[in-house]
Design a protein around this motif. Structure first.
Motif, PDB file in Angstrom:
ATOM      1  N   CYS A  86       0.825  -1.298  -0.008  1.00  0.00           N
ATOM      2  CA  CYS A  86      -0.039   0.004  -0.158  1.00  0.00           C
ATOM      3  C   CYS A  86       0.748   1.285   0.011  1.00  0.00           C
ATOM      4  O   CYS A  86       0.098   2.454  -0.109  1.00  0.00           O
ATOM      5  CB  CYS A  86      -1.009   0.101   1.237  1.00  0.00           C
ATOM      6  SG  CYS A  86      -0.112   0.021   2.928  1.00  0.00           S
ATOM      7  N   TYR A  87       2.209   1.312   0.197  1.00  0.00           N
ATOM      8  CA  TYR A  87       3.092   2.223   0.013  1.00  0.00           C
ATOM      9  C   TYR A  87       3.972   2.191  -0.967  1.00  0.00           C
ATOM     10  O   TYR A  87       4.347   1.268  -1.652  1.00  0.00           O
ATOM     11  CB  TYR A  87       4.017   2.126   1.331  1.00  0.00           C
ATOM     12  CG  TYR A  87       3.399   2.147   2.586  1.00  0.00           C
ATOM     13  CD1 TYR A  87       2.755   3.011   3.324  1.00  0.00           C
ATOM     14  CD2 TYR A  87       3.416   0.909   3.033  1.00  0.00           C
ATOM     15  CE1 TYR A  87       2.207   3.030   4.415  1.00  0.00           C
ATOM     16  CE2 TYR A  87       2.815   0.723   4.673  1.00  0.00           C
ATOM     17  CZ  TYR A  87       2.210   1.735   5.156  1.00  0.00           C
ATOM     18  OH  TYR A  87       1.635   1.867   6.484  1.00  0.00           O
ATOM     19  N   LEU A  88       4.223   3.435  -1.617  1.00  0.00           N
ATOM     20  CA  LEU A  88       5.284   3.660  -2.621  1.00  0.00           C
ATOM     21  C   LEU A  88       6.650   3.351  -2.042  1.00  0.00           C
ATOM     22  O   LEU A  88       7.553   3.087  -2.485  1.00  0.00           O
ATOM     23  CB  LEU A  88       5.020   5.025  -3.440  1.00  0.00           C
ATOM     24  CG  LEU A  88       4.007   4.925  -4.495  1.00  0.00           C
ATOM     25  CD1 LEU A  88       4.019   6.449  -5.126  1.00  0.00           C
ATOM     26  CD2 LEU A  88       3.764   3.780  -5.315  1.00  0.00           C
ATOM     27  N   ALA A  89       6.873   4.092  -0.769  1.00  0.00           N
ATOM     28  CA  ALA A  89       8.070   4.009  -0.050  1.00  0.00           C
ATOM     29  C   ALA A  89       8.161   2.907   0.849  1.00  0.00           C
ATOM     30  O   ALA A  89       8.310   2.915   1.841  1.00  0.00           O
ATOM     31  CB  ALA A  89       8.445   5.313   0.581  1.00  0.00           C
ATOM     32  N   GLU A  90       7.993   1.435   0.081  1.00  0.00           N
ATOM     33  CA  GLU A  90       8.004   0.363   0.842  1.00  0.00           C
ATOM     34  C   GLU A  90       9.258   0.129   1.793  1.00  0.00           C
ATOM     35  O   GLU A  90       9.189  -0.247   2.909  1.00  0.00           O
ATOM     36  CB  GLU A  90       7.633  -0.791  -0.017  1.00  0.00           C
ATOM     37  CG  GLU A  90       9.090  -1.276  -0.712  1.00  0.00           C
ATOM     38  CD  GLU A  90       9.609  -0.485  -1.917  1.00  0.00           C
ATOM     39  OE1 GLU A  90      10.427  -0.511  -2.321  1.00  0.00           O
ATOM     40  OE2 GLU A  90       8.581   0.430  -2.392  1.00  0.00           O
ATOM     41  N   ASP A  91      10.171   0.881   1.072  1.00  0.00           N
ATOM     42  CA  ASP A  91      11.814   0.586   1.867  1.00  0.00           C
ATOM     43  C   ASP A  91      11.515   1.235   3.300  1.00  0.00           C
ATOM     44  O   ASP A  91      11.993   0.484   4.302  1.00  0.00           O
ATOM     45  CB  ASP A  91      12.887   1.030   0.937  1.00  0.00           C
ATOM     46  CG  ASP A  91      12.622   2.493   0.518  1.00  0.00           C
ATOM     47  OD1 ASP A  91      11.529   2.883   0.666  1.00  0.00           O
ATOM     48  OD2 ASP A  91      13.166   3.076  -0.670  1.00  0.00           O
ATOM     49  N   PHE A  92      11.119   2.655   3.471  1.00  0.00           N
ATOM     50  CA  PHE A  92      11.145   3.523   4.545  1.00  0.00           C
ATOM     51  C   PHE A  92      10.356   2.537   5.570  1.00  0.00           C
ATOM     52  O   PHE A  92      10.413   2.439   6.676  1.00  0.00           O
ATOM     53  CB  PHE A  92      10.544   4.633   4.315  1.00  0.00           C
ATOM     54  CG  PHE A  92      10.288   5.284   5.591  1.00  0.00           C
ATOM     55  CD1 PHE A  92      11.354   6.050   5.988  1.00  0.00           C
ATOM     56  CD2 PHE A  92       9.178   5.372   6.189  1.00  0.00           C
ATOM     57  CE1 PHE A  92      11.168   6.659   7.289  1.00  0.00           C
ATOM     58  CE2 PHE A  92       8.874   6.059   7.412  1.00  0.00           C
ATOM     59  CZ  PHE A  92       9.920   6.859   8.070  1.00  0.00           C
ATOM     60  N   PHE A  93       9.108   2.209   5.149  1.00  0.00           N
ATOM     61  CA  PHE A  93       7.900   1.417   6.152  1.00  0.00           C
ATOM     62  C   PHE A  93       8.545   0.113   6.532  1.00  0.00           C
ATOM     63  O   PHE A  93       8.055  -0.498   7.683  1.00  0.00           O
ATOM     64  CB  PHE A  93       6.825   1.420   5.535  1.00  0.00           C
ATOM     65  CG  PHE A  93       6.021   2.709   5.442  1.00  0.00           C
ATOM     66  CD1 PHE A  93       5.502   3.327   6.668  1.00  0.00           C
ATOM     67  CD2 PHE A  93       6.124   3.394   4.089  1.00  0.00           C
ATOM     68  CE1 PHE A  93       4.905   4.612   6.502  1.00  0.00           C
ATOM     69  CE2 PHE A  93       5.582   4.684   4.085  1.00  0.00           C
ATOM     70  CZ  PHE A  93       5.078   5.517   5.168  1.00  0.00           C
ATOM     71  N   ILE A  94       8.993  -0.864   5.527  1.00  0.00           N
ATOM     72  CA  ILE A  94       9.790  -1.944   6.076  1.00  0.00           C
ATOM     73  C   ILE A  94      10.773  -1.926   7.076  1.00  0.00           C
ATOM     74  O   ILE A  94      10.942  -2.579   8.255  1.00  0.00           O
ATOM     75  CB  ILE A  94      10.387  -2.863   4.820  1.00  0.00           C
ATOM     76  CG1 ILE A  94       9.525  -3.296   3.982  1.00  0.00           C
ATOM     77  CG2 ILE A  94      11.287  -3.880   5.246  1.00  0.00           C
ATOM     78  CD1 ILE A  94       9.785  -4.051   2.472  1.00  0.00           C
ATOM     79  N   ALA A  95      11.692  -0.806   7.154  1.00  0.00           N
ATOM     80  CA  ALA A  95      12.715  -0.455   7.941  1.00  0.00           C
ATOM     81  C   ALA A  95      12.000   0.111   9.360  1.00  0.00           C
ATOM     82  O   ALA A  95      12.499  -0.425  10.281  1.00  0.00           O
ATOM     83  CB  ALA A  95      13.492   0.593   7.605  1.00  0.00           C
ATOM     84  N   LYS A  96      10.963   0.735   9.175  1.00  0.00           N
ATOM     85  CA  LYS A  96      10.260   1.241  10.088  1.00  0.00           C
ATOM     86  C   LYS A  96       9.526   0.133  11.037  1.00  0.00           C
ATOM     87  O   LYS A  96       9.557   0.102  12.259  1.00  0.00           O
ATOM     88  CB  LYS A  96       9.252   2.275   9.732  1.00  0.00           C
ATOM     89  CG  LYS A  96       8.365   2.904  11.006  1.00  0.00           C
ATOM     90  CD  LYS A  96       7.377   3.779  10.432  1.00  0.00           C
ATOM     91  CE  LYS A  96       6.653   4.652  11.428  1.00  0.00           C
ATOM     92  NZ  LYS A  96       5.788   3.601  12.477  1.00  0.00           N
ATOM     93  N   SER A  97       9.280  -0.758  10.323  1.00  0.00           N
ATOM     94  CA  SER A  97       8.421  -2.074  11.144  1.00  0.00           C
ATOM     95  C   SER A  97       9.480  -2.580  11.948  1.00  0.00           C
ATOM     96  O   SER A  97       9.060  -3.205  12.994  1.00  0.00           O
ATOM     97  CB  SER A  97       7.812  -2.935  10.058  1.00  0.00           C
ATOM     98  OG  SER A  97       8.689  -3.606   9.333  1.00  0.00           O
ATOM     99  N   PHE A  98      10.914  -2.952  11.398  1.00  0.00           N
ATOM    100  CA  PHE A  98      11.933  -3.596  12.202  1.00  0.00           C
ATOM    101  C   PHE A  98      11.959  -2.802  13.370  1.00  0.00           C
ATOM    102  O   PHE A  98      12.336  -3.280  14.401  1.00  0.00           O
ATOM    103  CB  PHE A  98      13.043  -3.766  11.057  1.00  0.00           C
ATOM    104  CG  PHE A  98      12.789  -4.685  10.154  1.00  0.00           C
ATOM    105  CD1 PHE A  98      12.217  -5.906  10.357  1.00  0.00           C
ATOM    106  CD2 PHE A  98      13.520  -4.562   8.962  1.00  0.00           C
ATOM    107  CE1 PHE A  98      11.713  -6.758   9.011  1.00  0.00           C
ATOM    108  CE2 PHE A  98      13.224  -5.467   8.191  1.00  0.00           C
ATOM    109  CZ  PHE A  98      12.385  -6.544   7.843  1.00  0.00           C
ATOM    110  N   LYS A  99      12.363  -1.312  12.992  1.00  0.00           N
ATOM    111  CA  LYS A  99      12.647  -0.716  14.393  1.00  0.00           C
ATOM    112  C   LYS A  99      11.554  -0.498  15.420  1.00  0.00           C
ATOM    113  O   LYS A  99      12.120  -0.706  16.451  1.00  0.00           O
ATOM    114  CB  LYS A  99      13.187   1.003  13.980  1.00  0.00           C
ATOM    115  CG  LYS A  99      14.335   0.825  12.915  1.00  0.00           C
ATOM    116  CD  LYS A  99      14.708   2.182  12.935  1.00  0.00           C
ATOM    117  CE  LYS A  99      15.088   3.111  14.078  1.00  0.00           C
ATOM    118  NZ  LYS A  99      16.160   2.497  14.807  1.00  0.00           N
TER     119      LYS A  99
END
Length: 412
Positions: free
Chosen positions: A235-248
């Motif tokens: 659902c995100y275009l910036a999937e990279d940011f939100f994947i890293a955010k979910s890890f953190k």
């Protein structure tokens, strides 16, 4: 009398703010130079021997179209010095000419475990996630490397990335940089990624702030599956940011490895590069609205002018002299940082650097304003609208048949 005092007090407070912000940027400069010298271009740590074998890695390569460097870039993934990995090439359209490039490399290196997935899945608005989803679901190994099509690898890059994958780490990614190429556009790209981008990236990693760009990232698959897998971020275009955010958010660590990512696209043009920077600015503004105020202030020319005014108010210093010294020192620090990131001879001379650096610094605020007043995002032939928080909606939805599912072409 009172209004004059209040006005003077207000002006002084604004001047103090700009001066402190200017000082903080110089601290960021110094931290980036010191940390970059310490962190980048280390040799991969020696392995522990056969008793502790390196874990397997599934490499996901999303492809769309071809350029003059695609074959040589992809070939570097077949020649890596790593004991156990598989490559999964993902191509959405069965008429894409990249298919022939991939098949020829698979035939050339039959000993490498490589698969070709043709056709995507509609799991969200993100074209990259849709393209990768089937291959992700078929991954054999516990670690996933998502690597963009234009990335070039050294033989020991995967070893370098894995050497930073400690027990509490879920993501090891490469700091964006570029392969040596000729032309002004290539010079401009190298200057941007080696100065403005690397300055933020290095300090963010030092302070453990999310800075993942997604062009080359090694992830722990189990940690990603805890969130529902790759499709959760469609659902995100910036999937990279939100994947890293979910890890953190789940207390996993994210780190950069010592080798920067070598972008080596065969299409290198100034207007395309500026369109890319504008698109990234739009994504940042949607994800972190405070960027709208603070990011322009981090530009050399603007913060230098504001700081020059501030010191003239606070200390009665000559503003023009201060501004010129500020630009000179900023320029010298950027040259030093770029040399550290390059770790070798730069492919251009100092005059080329001066021209490219001035062009980048002067055009940066203009690109940001363009992104601010034109929020729609174009990605190739598609257009998206972002809501606050980063959730994307496609303005012109793709046809349903663009997500045709095909059986993967396998050789191993």
């Amino acid at each position: 009398m009172a209004p004059t005092i209040y006005t003077q007090y207000g002006v002084a407070m604004v001047a103090i703010f700009f001066f402190i912000f200017w000082c903080s940027l110089w601290l960021l400069h110094l931290l980036a130079i010191i940390y970059g010298k310490f962190r980048l271009h280390q040799k991969p740590k020696p392995q522990l021997g056969d008793a502790v074998p390196l874990p397997g890695v599934t490499i996901l390569k999303p492809l769309l179209g071809i350029d003059s460097n695609l074959s040589s870039n992809l070939e570097t993934f077949f020649k890596m010095d790593y004991p156990k990995y598989e490559i999964m090439f993902c191509i959405e359209d069965d008429t894409d000419p990249a298919i022939m490039v991939v098949k020829s490399l698979m035939d050339k290196y039959p000993s490498v475990d490589a698969n070709l997935f043709i056709g995507g899945s509609c799991v969200g608005v993100n074209p990259k996630i849709n393209n990768l989803h089937k291959a992700y679901e078929a991954a054999s190994y516990e670690f996933i490397l998502i690597s963009d099509s234009g990335i070039r690898m050294k033989e020991d890059t995967l070893q370098d990335m894995m050497s930073f994958m400690s027990e509490g780490t879920a993501l090891v990614h490469q700091m964006p940089f570029t392969q040596d190429r000729e032309g002004f556009a290539a010079t401009l790209e190298k200057i941007y990624f080696g100065t403005a981008q690397s300055r933020i990236y290095l300090v963010a990693d030092l302070l453990r702030v999310n800075c993942h760009t997604g062009m080359s990232g090694l992830m722990r698959k189990a940690a990603l599956d805890e969130e529902g897998g790759l499709k959760t971020f469609g659902c995100y275009l910036a999937e990279d940011f939100f994947i890293a955010k979910s890890f953190k958010d789940r207390k996993w660590r994210i780190r950069i490895c010592s080798q920067p990512a070598l972008q080596n696209s065969g299409i290198c043009e100034v207007n395309m590069f500026q369109a890319r920077l504008t698109r990234w600015a739009k994504l940042r503004m949607a994800m972190l609205p405070t960027i709208i105020f603070f990011e322009p202030l981090s530009e050399c020319m603007l913060i230098g002018a504001l700081a020059a005014w501030a010191v003239s108010v606070l200390f009665k210093w000559d503003s023009l002299c201060f501004y010129l010294i500020h630009i000179l020192l900023w320029f010298m620090c950027d040259w030093l940082l770029l040399s550290i990131v390059q770790n070798g001879t730069l492919p251009f001379n100092k005059f080329d650097f001066v021209v490219g650096w001035l062009f980048r610094e002067c055009s940066g605020p203009c690109l940001f304003l363009h992104a601010l007043f034109n929020p729609a995002i174009r990605w190739r032939s598609r257009e998206f609208r972002l809501a606050w928080g980063g959730i994307a909606e496609e303005i012109k939805p793709a046809r349903v048949d663009s997500y045709r599912i095909h059986k993967p072409y396998l050789i191993n």
